[in-house]
Design a protein around this motif. Structure first.
Motif, mmCIF file in Angstrom:
data_model
loop_
_atom_site.group_PDB
_atom_site.id
_atom_site.type_symbol
_atom_site.label_atom_id
_atom_site.label_comp_id
_atom_site.label_asym_id
_atom_site.label_seq_id
_atom_site.Cartn_x
_atom_site.Cartn_y
_atom_site.Cartn_z
ATOM 1 N N THR A 1 42.841 10.653 -2.175
ATOM 2 C CA THR A 1 42.092 9.402 -1.987
ATOM 3 C C THR A 1 42.222 8.911 -0.550
ATOM 4 N N LYS A 2 43.416 9.068 0.022
ATOM 5 C CA LYS A 2 43.659 8.581 1.383
ATOM 6 C C LYS A 2 42.826 9.351 2.407
ATOM 7 N N ASN A 3 42.650 10.680 2.147
ATOM 8 C CA ASN A 3 41.921 11.508 3.108
ATOM 9 C C ASN A 3 40.404 11.468 2.921
ATOM 10 N N GLN A 4 39.943 10.798 1.873
ATOM 11 C CA GLN A 4 38.506 10.751 1.616
ATOM 12 C C GLN A 4 37.784 9.857 2.618
ATOM 13 N N HIS A 5 36.487 10.094 2.721
ATOM 14 C CA HIS A 5 35.651 9.240 3.573
ATOM 15 C C HIS A 5 35.567 7.854 2.930
ATOM 16 N N PRO A 6 35.549 6.754 3.709
ATOM 17 C CA PRO A 6 35.502 5.402 3.105
ATOM 18 C C PRO A 6 34.325 5.185 2.164
ATOM 19 N N ASN A 7 33.164 5.784 2.459
ATOM 20 C CA ASN A 7 31.989 5.622 1.588
ATOM 21 C C ASN A 7 32.223 6.249 0.221
ATOM 22 N N LEU A 8 32.881 7.402 0.245
ATOM 23 C CA LEU A 8 33.177 8.089 -1.015
ATOM 24 C C LEU A 8 34.119 7.255 -1.872
ATOM 25 N N LYS A 9 35.063 6.592 -1.204
ATOM 26 C CA LYS A 9 36.030 5.749 -1.915
ATOM 27 C C LYS A 9 35.312 4.630 -2.655
ATOM 28 N N ILE A 10 34.341 3.987 -1.965
ATOM 29 C CA ILE A 10 33.598 2.873 -2.572
ATOM 30 C C ILE A 10 32.820 3.372 -3.786
ATOM 31 N N ARG A 11 32.180 4.552 -3.633
ATOM 32 C CA ARG A 11 31.424 5.116 -4.752
ATOM 33 C C ARG A 11 32.339 5.402 -5.936
ATOM 34 N N ALA A 12 33.505 5.963 -5.623
ATOM 35 C CA ALA A 12 34.453 6.302 -6.692
ATOM 36 C C ALA A 12 34.900 5.048 -7.437
ATOM 37 N N VAL A 13 35.088 3.943 -6.731
ATOM 38 C CA VAL A 13 35.500 2.687 -7.376
ATOM 39 C C VAL A 13 34.372 2.155 -8.262
ATOM 40 N N LYS A 14 33.139 2.210 -7.741
ATOM 41 C CA LYS A 14 31.981 1.718 -8.513
ATOM 42 C C LYS A 14 31.814 2.514 -9.791
ATOM 43 N N ASP B 1 58.250 18.411 -16.396
ATOM 44 C CA ASP B 1 56.972 17.688 -16.591
ATOM 45 C C ASP B 1 56.960 16.360 -15.837
ATOM 46 N N ASP B 2 58.094 15.656 -15.896
ATOM 47 C CA ASP B 2 58.202 14.367 -15.181
ATOM 48 C C ASP B 2 57.996 14.571 -13.683
ATOM 49 N N LYS B 3 58.654 15.624 -13.162
ATOM 50 C CA LYS B 3 58.529 15.908 -11.726
ATOM 51 C C LYS B 3 57.093 16.302 -11.380
ATOM 52 N N PHE B 4 56.486 17.074 -12.293
ATOM 53 C CA PHE B 4 55.105 17.520 -12.056
ATOM 54 C C PHE B 4 54.135 16.329 -12.054
ATOM 55 N N ASN B 5 54.399 15.357 -12.941
ATOM 56 C CA ASN B 5 53.556 14.148 -12.975
ATOM 57 C C ASN B 5 53.644 13.374 -11.661
ATOM 58 N N ILE B 6 54.870 13.298 -11.122
ATOM 59 C CA ILE B 6 55.046 12.623 -9.816
ATOM 60 C C ILE B 6 54.254 13.371 -8.740
ATOM 61 N N TYR B 7 54.321 14.711 -8.796
ATOM 62 C CA TYR B 7 53.577 15.539 -7.827
ATOM 63 C C TYR B 7 52.076 15.265 -7.939
ATOM 64 N N LEU B 8 51.581 15.232 -9.200
ATOM 65 C CA LEU B 8 50.137 14.986 -9.412
ATOM 66 C C LEU B 8 49.718 13.620 -8.864
ATOM 67 N N GLU B 9 50.584 12.624 -9.090
ATOM 68 C CA GLU B 9 50.289 11.271 -8.617
ATOM 69 C C GLU B 9 50.224 11.242 -7.087
ATOM 70 N N ARG B 10 51.197 11.899 -6.463
ATOM 71 C CA ARG B 10 51.220 11.961 -4.986
ATOM 72 C C ARG B 10 49.983 12.683 -4.458
ATOM 73 N N LYS B 11 49.589 13.768 -5.165
ATOM 74 C CA LYS B 11 48.410 14.547 -4.733
ATOM 75 C C LYS B 11 47.139 13.697 -4.859
ATOM 76 N N ARG B 12 47.085 12.913 -5.949
ATOM 77 C CA ARG B 12 45.908 12.055 -6.176
ATOM 78 C C ARG B 12 45.798 11.004 -5.055
ATOM 79 N N LEU B 13 46.948 10.398 -4.738
ATOM 80 C CA LEU B 13 46.959 9.387 -3.668
ATOM 81 C C LEU B 13 46.595 9.995 -2.319
ATOM 82 N N ASP B 14 47.113 11.217 -2.104
ATOM 83 C CA ASP B 14 46.855 11.910 -0.843
ATOM 84 C C ASP B 14 45.361 12.237 -0.712
#
Lengths: 93, 174
Positions: free
Chosen positions: A80-93, A65-78
């Motif tokens: 967000t990084k590949n998203q369009h900048p406009n989408l990122k701003i909307r997601a933050v708002k 489970d611990d390893k899977f959580n790290i995987y999920l976190e990395r996937k989430r960051l990945d």
């Protein structure tokens, strides 16, 4: 004079090793398992855990489970990084 | 023919030393303003600027001490090797702990520092160990240490990303 020369020589050798091996050291630092490969590894590990004895399974599952959580976190960051900048701003708002 | 005799002109060498230190501080400010996204370059410029300031202060402090009270006179050239090595080690450790990839200019600055270290080591051998009063390498040394310092400044100010390895590779392929 007794300790100055060896001290300076040692730190200068350390500095030289850093300078000559810097590319290799950084390569090792950068070497991370790609996400799809990691997902496959985790799935295989889960299959093994499910086939285990119930007494052993609890600890192994917690570790997994611990390893899977790290995987999920990395996937989430990945993602967000590949998203369009406009989408990122909307997601933050 | 130009005769470089900086090594026995103390006033001139101190003036150059101060110009180099000042240019390192200026470089750090330029890098801070111009290359905001280059973390490694900013870090390298900061470490090198502080190293040059601190080494000058340390050198001045050691000069004030009477001979043999803390360190021997043999330490004169070795201390510059120590400052250069500590700069490289410190900069590398900060990069490693902050997980920042080294900028090509910082790696080249390390290499130039290594050249400095080697020339200091040769001069230590000639001047302190062998006590040679006059040698052609003393002129080479005084040019090398100042040129490498200005080259480091140049690398940082103009954000030079060109790797020495790739230059050699191109040369070999052509």
């Amino acid at each position: 004079m007794f300790f100055e020369v060896p001290f300076v020589l040692i730190i200068s050798i350390v500095a030289c090793v850093i300078v000559f091996k810097i590319k290799k050291i950084e390569y090792i630092e950068d070497k991370v398992i790609p996400l799809p490969e990691l997902a496959e590894m985790l799935l295989l590990e889960l299959e093994k855990i499910n086939a285990m004895d119930i007494s052993l399974r609890i600890d192994a599952k917690q570790h997994w489970d611990d390893k899977f959580n790290i995987y999920l976190e990395r996937k989430r960051l990945d993602t967000t990084k590949n998203q369009h900048p406009n989408l990122k701003i909307r997601a933050v708002k | 023919m130009i005769d470089f005799i900086l090594y026995n002109d103390l006033a001139l060498s101190f003036a150059i030393e101060n110009v180099i230190t000042f240019s390192f501080v200026l470089t750090f400010l330029i890098v801070l303003i111009r290359y905001k996204s280059e973390k490694s370059l900013k870090l390298g410029a900061l470490v090198y600027a502080s190293s040059y300031i601190l080494s000058n202060i340390a050198y001045g402090t050691l000069e004030l001490l009477p001979n043999g009270s803390l360190i021997g006179p043999d330490f004169f050239y070795l201390q510059w090797i120590m400052y250069e090595s500590l700069t490289i080690i410190l900069c590398f450790m900060i990069h490693l702990s902050m997980k920042i990839q080294h900028h090509e200019a910082v790696i080249n600055a390390y290499r130039l520092s290594c050249i400095n270290m080697f020339s200091c080591l040769i001069v230590h051998y000639l001047a302190i160990v062998k006590s040679v009063p006059d040698h052609w390498f003393y002129s080479v040394y005084s040019i090398t240490v100042n040129t490498t310092a200005f080259l480091i400044v140049f690398l940082f100010v103009f954000n030079i990303k060109r790797s020495v390895d790739s230059c050699f590779l191109k040369f070999r392929l052509s």
